[in-house]
Motif scaffolding. Structure first.
Motif, PDB file in Angstrom:
ATOM      1  N   TRP A  73       2.974 -16.301 -12.239  1.00 16.15           N
ATOM      2  CA  TRP A  73       3.336 -16.101 -13.644  1.00 16.15           C
ATOM      3  C   TRP A  73       2.350 -15.122 -14.246  1.00 16.15           C
ATOM      4  CZ3 TRP A  73       7.749 -17.891 -15.658  1.00 16.15           C
ATOM      5  CH2 TRP A  73       8.412 -18.893 -14.951  1.00 16.15           C
ATOM      6  N   ARG A  74       2.874 -14.123 -14.975  1.00 15.56           N
ATOM      7  CA  ARG A  74       2.039 -13.106 -15.605  1.00 15.56           C
ATOM      8  C   ARG A  74       2.311 -13.045 -17.100  1.00 15.56           C
ATOM      9  NH1 ARG A  74       3.195  -7.578 -13.008  1.00 15.56           N
ATOM     10  NH2 ARG A  74       5.082  -8.034 -14.144  1.00 15.56           N
ATOM     11  N   LYS A  75       1.258 -12.742 -17.841  1.00 26.07           N
ATOM     12  CA  LYS A  75       1.369 -12.555 -19.283  1.00 26.07           C
ATOM     13  C   LYS A  75       0.985 -11.109 -19.573  1.00 26.07           C
ATOM     14  CE  LYS A  75      -1.544 -14.874 -21.831  1.00 26.07           C
ATOM     15  NZ  LYS A  75      -2.234 -15.801 -22.723  1.00 26.07           N
ATOM     16  N   SER A  76       1.601 -10.515 -20.545  1.00 27.22           N
ATOM     17  CA  SER A  76       1.312  -9.130 -20.910  1.00 27.22           C
ATOM     18  C   SER A  76      -0.154  -8.966 -21.280  1.00 27.22           C
ATOM     19  CB  SER A  76       2.184  -8.704 -22.092  1.00 27.22           C
ATOM     20  OG  SER A  76       1.750  -7.450 -22.584  1.00 27.22           O
ATOM     21  N   GLY A  77      -0.746  -7.884 -20.825  1.00 26.90           N
ATOM     22  CA  GLY A  77      -2.106  -7.565 -21.206  1.00 26.90           C
ATOM     23  C   GLY A  77      -2.230  -7.259 -22.683  1.00 26.90           C
ATOM     24  N   ARG A  78      -1.125  -6.912 -23.315  1.00 31.79           N
ATOM     25  CA  ARG A  78      -1.130  -6.609 -24.748  1.00 31.79           C
ATOM     26  C   ARG A  78      -1.206  -7.869 -25.609  1.00 31.79           C
ATOM     27  NH1 ARG A  78       2.883  -1.610 -25.957  1.00 31.79           N
ATOM     28  NH2 ARG A  78       1.928  -0.178 -24.488  1.00 31.79           N
ATOM     29  N   SER A  79      -0.966  -9.024 -25.010  1.00 29.53           N
ATOM     30  CA  SER A  79      -0.972 -10.253 -25.797  1.00 29.53           C
ATOM     31  C   SER A  79      -2.380 -10.714 -26.127  1.00 29.53           C
ATOM     32  CB  SER A  79      -0.211 -11.358 -25.064  1.00 29.53           C
ATOM     33  OG  SER A  79      -0.896 -11.704 -23.883  1.00 29.53           O
ATOM     34  N   GLY A  80      -3.375 -10.219 -25.415  1.00 27.05           N
ATOM     35  CA  GLY A  80      -4.760 -10.613 -25.681  1.00 27.05           C
ATOM     36  C   GLY A  80      -4.925 -12.114 -25.556  1.00 27.05           C
ATOM     37  N   LYS A  81      -5.526 -12.731 -26.555  1.00 27.44           N
ATOM     38  CA  LYS A  81      -5.727 -14.185 -26.531  1.00 27.44           C
ATOM     39  C   LYS A  81      -4.603 -14.924 -27.230  1.00 27.44           C
ATOM     40  CE  LYS A  81     -10.661 -13.908 -26.089  1.00 27.44           C
ATOM     41  NZ  LYS A  81     -11.961 -14.356 -26.498  1.00 27.44           N
ATOM     42  N   VAL A  82      -3.626 -14.188 -27.721  1.00 31.40           N
ATOM     43  CA  VAL A  82      -2.489 -14.783 -28.408  1.00 31.40           C
ATOM     44  C   VAL A  82      -1.536 -15.374 -27.371  1.00 31.40           C
ATOM     45  CG1 VAL A  82      -0.517 -14.304 -29.894  1.00 31.40           C
ATOM     46  CG2 VAL A  82      -2.680 -13.118 -30.272  1.00 31.40           C
ATOM     47  N   ASN A  83      -0.988 -16.535 -27.660  1.00 26.89           N
ATOM     48  CA  ASN A  83       0.000 -17.114 -26.758  1.00 26.89           C
ATOM     49  C   ASN A  83       1.250 -16.260 -26.762  1.00 26.89           C
ATOM     50  OD1 ASN A  83      -1.480 -19.349 -25.867  1.00 26.89           O
ATOM     51  ND2 ASN A  83      -1.066 -20.386 -27.770  1.00 26.89           N
ATOM     52  N   CYS A  84       1.873 -16.186 -25.641  1.00 21.01           N
ATOM     53  CA  CYS A  84       2.968 -15.247 -25.458  1.00 21.01           C
ATOM     54  C   CYS A  84       3.928 -15.832 -24.425  1.00 21.01           C
ATOM     55  CB  CYS A  84       2.374 -13.926 -24.963  1.00 21.01           C
ATOM     56  SG  CYS A  84       3.464 -12.527 -25.118  1.00 21.01           S
ATOM     57  N   VAL A  85       4.873 -15.042 -24.004  1.00 25.92           N
ATOM     58  CA  VAL A  85       5.720 -15.451 -22.902  1.00 25.92           C
ATOM     59  C   VAL A  85       5.086 -15.002 -21.594  1.00 25.92           C
ATOM     60  CG1 VAL A  85       7.854 -15.409 -24.231  1.00 25.92           C
ATOM     61  CG2 VAL A  85       7.135 -13.371 -22.998  1.00 25.92           C
ATOM     62  N   GLU A  86       5.431 -15.686 -20.528  1.00 28.20           N
ATOM     63  CA  GLU A  86       4.990 -15.323 -19.187  1.00 28.20           C
ATOM     64  C   GLU A  86       6.227 -15.028 -18.355  1.00 28.20           C
ATOM     65  OE1 GLU A  86       1.030 -17.931 -18.463  1.00 28.20           O
ATOM     66  OE2 GLU A  86       2.915 -19.013 -18.379  1.00 28.20           O
ATOM     67  N   VAL A  87       6.068 -14.159 -17.369  1.00 28.89           N
ATOM     68  CA  VAL A  87       7.180 -13.755 -16.511  1.00 28.89           C
ATOM     69  C   VAL A  87       6.781 -13.914 -15.056  1.00 28.89           C
ATOM     70  CG1 VAL A  87       8.605 -11.796 -15.806  1.00 28.89           C
ATOM     71  CG2 VAL A  87       8.054 -12.117 -18.204  1.00 28.89           C
ATOM     72  N   ALA A  88       7.695 -14.419 -14.258  1.00 30.23           N
ATOM     73  CA  ALA A  88       7.553 -14.451 -12.800  1.00 30.23           C
ATOM     74  C   ALA A  88       8.702 -13.620 -12.232  1.00 30.23           C
ATOM     75  CB  ALA A  88       7.616 -15.879 -12.271  1.00 30.23           C
ATOM     76  N   LEU A  89       8.381 -12.665 -11.380  1.00 29.05           N
ATOM     77  CA  LEU A  89       9.393 -11.756 -10.853  1.00 29.05           C
ATOM     78  C   LEU A  89       9.605 -11.933  -9.363  1.00 29.05           C
ATOM     79  CD1 LEU A  89       8.144  -8.513 -12.639  1.00 29.05           C
ATOM     80  CD2 LEU A  89      10.017 -10.007 -13.351  1.00 29.05           C
ATOM     81  N   SER A  90      10.837 -11.740  -8.934  1.00 20.89           N
ATOM     82  CA  SER A  90      11.172 -11.656  -7.515  1.00 20.89           C
ATOM     83  C   SER A  90      12.197 -10.538  -7.381  1.00 20.89           C
ATOM     84  CB  SER A  90      11.748 -12.983  -7.005  1.00 20.89           C
ATOM     85  OG  SER A  90      13.106 -13.109  -7.343  1.00 20.89           O
ATOM     86  N   ALA A  91      12.624 -10.255  -6.196  1.00 22.30           N
ATOM     87  CA  ALA A  91      13.630  -9.208  -5.985  1.00 22.30           C
ATOM     88  C   ALA A  91      14.974  -9.606  -6.581  1.00 22.30           C
ATOM     89  CB  ALA A  91      13.783  -8.920  -4.501  1.00 22.30           C
ATOM     90  N   GLU A  92      15.243 -10.900  -6.672  1.00 23.09           N
ATOM     91  CA  GLU A  92      16.539 -11.382  -7.130  1.00 23.09           C
ATOM     92  C   GLU A  92      16.597 -11.784  -8.598  1.00 23.09           C
ATOM     93  OE1 GLU A  92      15.000 -13.113  -4.462  1.00 23.09           O
ATOM     94  OE2 GLU A  92      15.829 -11.716  -3.003  1.00 23.09           O
ATOM     95  N   PHE A  93      15.453 -12.146  -9.195  1.00 20.38           N
ATOM     96  CA  PHE A  93      15.490 -12.677 -10.551  1.00 20.38           C
ATOM     97  C   PHE A  93      14.178 -12.466 -11.286  1.00 20.38           C
ATOM     98  CE2 PHE A  93      13.804 -16.123  -8.011  1.00 20.38           C
ATOM     99  CZ  PHE A  93      12.735 -16.555  -8.776  1.00 20.38           C
ATOM    100  N   ALA A  94      14.225 -12.734 -12.580  1.00 23.85           N
ATOM    101  CA  ALA A  94      13.036 -12.818 -13.429  1.00 23.85           C
ATOM    102  C   ALA A  94      13.108 -14.163 -14.138  1.00 23.85           C
ATOM    103  CB  ALA A  94      12.998 -11.685 -14.441  1.00 23.85           C
TER     104      ALA A  94
END
Length: 64
Positions: free
Chosen positions: A6-27
């Motif tokens: 799971w990754r969070k945008s570097g632009r979110s800083g310390k603010v809570n944000c959404v996280e994304v997990a990627l694969s070849a088939e889905f996000a």
């Protein structure tokens, strides 16, 4: 989903944000404040279209 990174945008800083997990088939997307609450899964084609829309400003709106 535990096997994915799971990754969070570097632009979110310390603010809570959404996280994304990627694969070849889905996000998968989840709320970083409540990851135990589940996640939304979309196919990779839909995810790429969504990102293209973001970059094009399709979802921008004036909040002022």
């Amino acid at each position: 989903m535990n096997d994915y990174t799971w990754r969070k945008s570097g632009r979110s800083g310390k603010v809570n944000c959404v996280e994304v997990a990627l694969s070849a088939e889905f996000a998968a997307v989840r709320d970083s404040k409540a990851p135990e609450s589940g996640h939304l899964v979309v196919d990779s084609t839909s995810w790429r279209r969504f990102l293209a829309g973001l970059k094009a400003g399709r979802y921008d709106r004036d909040l002022g």
